[in-house]
Scaffold this motif. Sequence first.
Motif, PDB file in Angstrom:
ATOM      1  N   GLN A  59       0.738  -1.133  -0.237  1.00  0.00           N
ATOM      2  CA  GLN A  59       0.200  -0.194   0.038  1.00  0.00           C
ATOM      3  C   GLN A  59       0.892   1.262  -0.089  1.00  0.00           C
ATOM      4  O   GLN A  59       2.204   1.149   0.371  1.00  0.00           O
ATOM      5  CB  GLN A  59      -1.086   0.016   1.137  1.00  0.00           C
ATOM      6  CG  GLN A  59      -1.711  -1.306   1.315  1.00  0.00           C
ATOM      7  CD  GLN A  59      -2.697  -1.416   0.168  1.00  0.00           C
ATOM      8  OE1 GLN A  59      -3.625  -0.693  -0.059  1.00  0.00           O
ATOM      9  NE2 GLN A  59      -2.654  -2.504  -0.451  1.00  0.00           N
ATOM     10  N   PRO A  60       0.422   2.257  -0.376  1.00  0.00           N
ATOM     11  CA  PRO A  60       1.281   3.505  -0.557  1.00  0.00           C
ATOM     12  C   PRO A  60       1.719   3.907   0.622  1.00  0.00           C
ATOM     13  O   PRO A  60       2.967   4.587   0.893  1.00  0.00           O
ATOM     14  CB  PRO A  60       0.186   4.630  -1.040  1.00  0.00           C
ATOM     15  CG  PRO A  60      -0.913   3.772  -1.664  1.00  0.00           C
ATOM     16  CD  PRO A  60      -0.955   2.615  -0.930  1.00  0.00           C
ATOM     17  N   ASP A  61       1.293   3.911   1.965  1.00  0.00           N
ATOM     18  CA  ASP A  61       1.787   4.185   3.000  1.00  0.00           C
ATOM     19  C   ASP A  61       2.710   3.112   3.868  1.00  0.00           C
ATOM     20  O   ASP A  61       3.116   3.509   5.019  1.00  0.00           O
ATOM     21  CB  ASP A  61       0.408   4.363   4.109  1.00  0.00           C
ATOM     22  CG  ASP A  61       0.048   3.264   4.515  1.00  0.00           C
ATOM     23  OD1 ASP A  61       0.280   2.259   3.822  1.00  0.00           O
ATOM     24  OD2 ASP A  61      -0.922   3.325   5.350  1.00  0.00           O
ATOM     25  N   GLY A  62       3.079   2.204   2.929  1.00  0.00           N
ATOM     26  CA  GLY A  62       3.847   1.008   3.459  1.00  0.00           C
ATOM     27  C   GLY A  62       3.468   0.074   4.058  1.00  0.00           C
ATOM     28  O   GLY A  62       4.093  -1.094   4.514  1.00  0.00           O
ATOM     29  N   SER A  63       2.012  -0.082   4.363  1.00  0.00           N
ATOM     30  CA  SER A  63       1.453  -1.236   4.875  1.00  0.00           C
ATOM     31  C   SER A  63       1.095  -2.070   3.766  1.00  0.00           C
ATOM     32  O   SER A  63       1.601  -1.954   2.706  1.00  0.00           O
ATOM     33  CB  SER A  63       0.153  -0.771   5.497  1.00  0.00           C
ATOM     34  OG  SER A  63      -0.592  -0.204   4.680  1.00  0.00           O
ATOM     35  N   SER A 121     -10.567  -9.119   3.758  1.00  0.00           N
ATOM     36  CA  SER A 121      -9.261  -8.558   3.627  1.00  0.00           C
ATOM     37  C   SER A 121      -8.747  -8.142   5.171  1.00  0.00           C
ATOM     38  O   SER A 121      -9.481  -7.775   6.074  1.00  0.00           O
ATOM     39  CB  SER A 121      -9.277  -6.986   2.836  1.00  0.00           C
ATOM     40  OG  SER A 121     -10.100  -6.206   3.308  1.00  0.00           O
ATOM     41  N   ALA A 122      -7.524  -7.728   5.064  1.00  0.00           N
ATOM     42  CA  ALA A 122      -6.981  -7.243   6.513  1.00  0.00           C
ATOM     43  C   ALA A 122      -5.837  -6.332   6.158  1.00  0.00           C
ATOM     44  O   ALA A 122      -4.990  -6.508   5.277  1.00  0.00           O
ATOM     45  CB  ALA A 122      -6.742  -8.122   7.447  1.00  0.00           C
ATOM     46  N   LEU A 123      -5.584  -5.104   6.867  1.00  0.00           N
ATOM     47  CA  LEU A 123      -4.489  -4.264   6.591  1.00  0.00           C
ATOM     48  C   LEU A 123      -3.575  -4.515   7.609  1.00  0.00           C
ATOM     49  O   LEU A 123      -3.861  -4.592   9.043  1.00  0.00           O
ATOM     50  CB  LEU A 123      -4.953  -2.935   6.603  1.00  0.00           C
ATOM     51  CG  LEU A 123      -3.978  -1.878   6.119  1.00  0.00           C
ATOM     52  CD1 LEU A 123      -3.769  -1.895   4.681  1.00  0.00           C
ATOM     53  CD2 LEU A 123      -4.561  -0.387   6.518  1.00  0.00           C
ATOM     54  N   VAL A 124      -2.001  -4.709   7.258  1.00  0.00           N
ATOM     55  CA  VAL A 124      -1.067  -4.966   8.181  1.00  0.00           C
ATOM     56  C   VAL A 124      -0.238  -3.857   8.091  1.00  0.00           C
ATOM     57  O   VAL A 124       0.341  -3.394   6.951  1.00  0.00           O
ATOM     58  CB  VAL A 124      -0.162  -6.194   7.679  1.00  0.00           C
ATOM     59  CG1 VAL A 124       1.008  -6.481   8.749  1.00  0.00           C
ATOM     60  CG2 VAL A 124      -1.182  -7.423   7.481  1.00  0.00           C
ATOM     61  N   ASP A 169      13.030   0.836   9.827  1.00  0.00           N
ATOM     62  CA  ASP A 169      13.826   0.603   8.646  1.00  0.00           C
ATOM     63  C   ASP A 169      13.911  -0.699   8.258  1.00  0.00           C
ATOM     64  O   ASP A 169      14.814  -1.423   7.618  1.00  0.00           O
ATOM     65  CB  ASP A 169      15.493   0.962   9.189  1.00  0.00           C
ATOM     66  CG  ASP A 169      15.809   0.176  10.489  1.00  0.00           C
ATOM     67  OD1 ASP A 169      14.825  -0.616  11.079  1.00  0.00           O
ATOM     68  OD2 ASP A 169      16.990   0.098  10.712  1.00  0.00           O
ATOM     69  N   GLY A 170      12.573  -1.561   8.584  1.00  0.00           N
ATOM     70  CA  GLY A 170      12.654  -2.867   8.051  1.00  0.00           C
ATOM     71  C   GLY A 170      11.543  -3.158   7.097  1.00  0.00           C
ATOM     72  O   GLY A 170      10.317  -3.285   7.455  1.00  0.00           O
ATOM     73  N   PRO A 171      11.676  -2.939   5.715  1.00  0.00           N
ATOM     74  CA  PRO A 171      10.757  -2.922   4.971  1.00  0.00           C
ATOM     75  C   PRO A 171      10.190  -4.283   4.718  1.00  0.00           C
ATOM     76  O   PRO A 171      10.995  -5.175   4.914  1.00  0.00           O
ATOM     77  CB  PRO A 171      11.136  -2.471   3.584  1.00  0.00           C
ATOM     78  CG  PRO A 171      12.720  -2.677   3.590  1.00  0.00           C
ATOM     79  CD  PRO A 171      12.953  -2.548   5.164  1.00  0.00           C
ATOM     80  N   PHE A 172       8.857  -4.379   4.106  1.00  0.00           N
ATOM     81  CA  PHE A 172       8.334  -5.844   4.004  1.00  0.00           C
ATOM     82  C   PHE A 172       8.854  -6.566   2.674  1.00  0.00           C
ATOM     83  O   PHE A 172       9.122  -5.764   1.695  1.00  0.00           O
ATOM     84  CB  PHE A 172       6.769  -5.804   3.935  1.00  0.00           C
ATOM     85  CG  PHE A 172       6.025  -5.613   5.269  1.00  0.00           C
ATOM     86  CD1 PHE A 172       6.222  -6.382   6.135  1.00  0.00           C
ATOM     87  CD2 PHE A 172       5.285  -4.803   5.385  1.00  0.00           C
ATOM     88  CE1 PHE A 172       5.686  -6.443   7.590  1.00  0.00           C
ATOM     89  CE2 PHE A 172       4.408  -4.312   6.645  1.00  0.00           C
ATOM     90  CZ  PHE A 172       4.800  -5.208   7.812  1.00  0.00           C
ATOM     91  N   ILE A 173       8.996  -7.722   2.847  1.00  0.00           N
ATOM     92  CA  ILE A 173       9.526  -8.848   1.686  1.00  0.00           C
ATOM     93  C   ILE A 173       8.703  -9.794   1.369  1.00  0.00           C
ATOM     94  O   ILE A 173       8.194 -10.441   2.747  1.00  0.00           O
ATOM     95  CB  ILE A 173      10.902  -9.183   1.746  1.00  0.00           C
ATOM     96  CG1 ILE A 173      11.845  -8.103   1.654  1.00  0.00           C
ATOM     97  CG2 ILE A 173      11.194 -10.063   0.600  1.00  0.00           C
ATOM     98  CD1 ILE A 173      13.225  -8.289   1.933  1.00  0.00           C
ATOM     99  N   THR A 214       3.153  -4.248  15.791  1.00  0.00           N
ATOM    100  CA  THR A 214       2.257  -4.406  14.391  1.00  0.00           C
ATOM    101  C   THR A 214       0.997  -4.594  14.871  1.00  0.00           C
ATOM    102  O   THR A 214       0.635  -4.911  15.654  1.00  0.00           O
ATOM    103  CB  THR A 214       2.765  -6.028  13.717  1.00  0.00           C
ATOM    104  OG1 THR A 214       4.259  -5.981  13.748  1.00  0.00           O
ATOM    105  CG2 THR A 214       2.082  -6.319  12.630  1.00  0.00           C
ATOM    106  N   ALA A 215       0.213  -3.842  14.059  1.00  0.00           N
ATOM    107  CA  ALA A 215      -1.383  -3.850  13.978  1.00  0.00           C
ATOM    108  C   ALA A 215      -1.910  -4.716  12.716  1.00  0.00           C
ATOM    109  O   ALA A 215      -1.457  -4.257  11.510  1.00  0.00           O
ATOM    110  CB  ALA A 215      -1.859  -2.578  13.945  1.00  0.00           C
ATOM    111  N   ILE A 216      -2.877  -5.460  13.002  1.00  0.00           N
ATOM    112  CA  ILE A 216      -3.579  -6.020  11.726  1.00  0.00           C
ATOM    113  C   ILE A 216      -5.127  -5.789  12.122  1.00  0.00           C
ATOM    114  O   ILE A 216      -5.714  -6.138  13.002  1.00  0.00           O
ATOM    115  CB  ILE A 216      -3.580  -7.612  11.759  1.00  0.00           C
ATOM    116  CG1 ILE A 216      -1.805  -7.991  11.829  1.00  0.00           C
ATOM    117  CG2 ILE A 216      -4.160  -8.191  10.650  1.00  0.00           C
ATOM    118  CD1 ILE A 216      -1.524  -9.328  11.720  1.00  0.00           C
TER     119      ILE A 216
END
Length: 661
Positions: free
Chosen positions: A508-512, A521-524, A531-535, A575-577
Amino acid sequence: MLLSATPPPGPRPAQEARLYEEAARHRGLTPPRTHPLASITWLGPAASNPALAYRVGGDPAHLAESRRWIEAAVRLPHWGKAHMPDHDLDAGWLLHHLSLAYRWIGDDLPDGVRALLRYKLLLQGRRMYEFAVASEGGWWSSSYWQNHNWICYAGLATAGYVLGKEEWTERARDNLGTVLDLMPEDGSHAEGVVYWRYGVPFLAIHLDLLQEAEGIDWWGRGGFLSRTFRYRLHQTAPGFAFNVDHGDCHDRRSGHSAGLYYRLAAQYGIPEAQWMGDLASGELLWQEAAESGVRPGILPEAYLEYLWYDPSVAGARPTETRAFFPDLGLLAARTGWDDDATLVSFKASPGGGHKAWETSAKHRAERGWETLNQGHHHPDSGSFVLVSQGAFLAVDEGYSNRKRAAHHNLLLVDGQGYADEDRYHVYKDIPYERQARQRDVLAAPDCGWAHATAEIAAMYDPGLGVRRLDRTLVFTPSGRLVLLDLTEADVEREWTFLLQTDRPTEPQPDGSRLIRSGAASALVRQFAPLDGPFISEATEVEANPTSSTPELRLTRTLHTLRAATARTSTGLFLTAITPRGGPVAAERVVCAEGEGVTFGEETVLLSPVARRIRTAAVSADAAAVLLGGDNCAPYVVAATRLELDGRVLLDVPEPYTGKVG
C-alpha cells in the motif's frame, strides 16, 4: 449402548435416516480381493453400519451388504500393508467395527461366515495384543497422548469384550485408565483438531464399552472428556464449517464428529455439543465429506450418531467468545459466531502441552520409556491464526513432514527457527528445559479484550544466545490485533518477523500491506522497526499425511511476508492487523514509556517486561492497559497502579488482571 446396539430412549428419525443411507452407500462398489496399497480402515464401517441398520430395521438387504464387506475383510491375510501390518490403525479400526458386526448380526450369518469372522478376529486380536505387550515403552502401546494408542486399544477392547478375551480387555482397560489420568484437565489436545476428531471418539467408544461390559463408569475420570468439547468448540472458525489448523491438519474441513458431539452432550449435559452434532450431521455433513482429506471421514460415523444421540438433550447455539486452555497455552477469542466474525487463536506450550511434557520426562527418567510421541505437534509456540469475514487471513501451514518455525507466524533469529526442527517429530530428544509458555493471560468471558504473552526464547538454538523473545498479542473487542515482539540476545542478531497468508499480500502507498482472501481483507501496518521494509516470497510445504500410503505427496504454497531488523542485540516489532482495513486507521501512540497503538475508539498500551506505561493521559504500572470498546471501563493486565486523566483508578500491592471500575 455399543455392544447391545441400544440407544437412549426416544425418537431419532434423522439419525435413523443417516444410518440407512450410510448402510447403502457402498452398494455400487466391488470389495477388494487383495489388499490395496492404501488404508483399509473404511472396510470396518462398511460392514458395521449395514449390520446395525439390519438390527434396527430388519431389512435383509442390509444383512447381505454387511456380509459382503465382512467376507472381503476376513479373507485379507493381514490388516494393513504399507505401515505396520496387523499392528496399527488399520487393524485397530477393523477389530472395532468387525467385532461389533459379529456381536450385532453374528447369529444371522451363515455358519461358515460366522466361524471365519470369529477366527479372523481372534487372530488379529492376538497379533495386536502381542505387539502391544512387546512394544511397551516404545511406540503406541504406551504413547498415552496419541491417537494410535486410543484407536488400537479401543479395537482390542471391542474384540476382547465380544470374544470373551479378558487379557485383552484388562490390558486395554489399564491403558485407558492411564490415558484418562494423564490427559490435560482443560480438554485441550496437542495433535490439533483433525486428530482430535480422528482419535478422541475412540476414547469415548472405549468408555462406552467399559461401562456396558463391566459396569465401570470412568466418564468423570481425569476431567479431559468432560471439558474437551469446549476445546473443540473454540477451535471452530466463525460460521462453524471450518476449523483452526494448529498441529497437523490435512485441511480446514476435517474437524467435525457428530457422533462424539452427541455422546459428550448426553454424558455431560452440554447443549452446545448437541447443537453442533445436529449441525455436523445435517447442514455441514456432505460438504465436509466431500472436501475432507481424512479417511474414512465423517460419513462412517452414522452408527455412532444413531447409538449416541439422546433426544432428551436440548441443543443451544454457542455464545462464549473467549477461552484459554492453560495446558496447551491456547488463547482463543472471537467477535462472535456468525460467518462474518473475526477469530484469533494463539498458542505457546512445551511439546504435547505442559502435563504431557512433565509426565513423559518422569517416564523417561524412571522407566526408560519414551511415551511422548507428538509428531503432529508443530514448532509453533508464539504463532497465531486469524480468521475474518469467512476467510483465513493469517494462516498455519497445515500438515507437514519437515516441520519448521519458518512455516508459521513466528520470528527467526539470524534466519534460524527453533533448535532441532526441520524433521517430523521436532520435540523428540530435546532438553527438558526447552519449553515455551504463556503468561499474563486475559480471557474473561465478560471481557471484549483478550491478551497473552508467549515466552519462546528457550526454543531457539542456545548458540544464538537468545535471552528473551516475548510475543504479546492483544485482540480488541472489535477484532483488531496488536502484536508486540521484544527480543534480546547476548550479541547482535538479525530478527525476522514472519506472517503467512494464502495469497501474496499487496503493498500500500503508506508502507502497509493488504491481505486478501476472496472478499475478505485485512491491513497489516508495522510501526517498528522503521527501517525494516516488508518482503514477500512463496514458501513450499510438502507432506505425506498418511503412513499407510507412502507414495502420497501433498504440496501447499504459503505466501510469507517478512520484515527484519538491522543487526542488534535488542529488537522490537510493533504490528497492527486490522480486518477489513477498519473505519479508523491504526496509529502509534506516543509513549514516554511502553508501546501503544490506537484505532480511535480502542487503544492498546503495552509494557510486558518493564511494566511501566506513561502517556499524556495514562500513568500505569502494568503489563497492559486496554481502553475503549463496548464496555468503556478500562482493562488492565498484571497492574498494580492505574492513573487515567489524573484520576487514580487502581492502587493495589499485588498485580491485578481484569476490569477496573
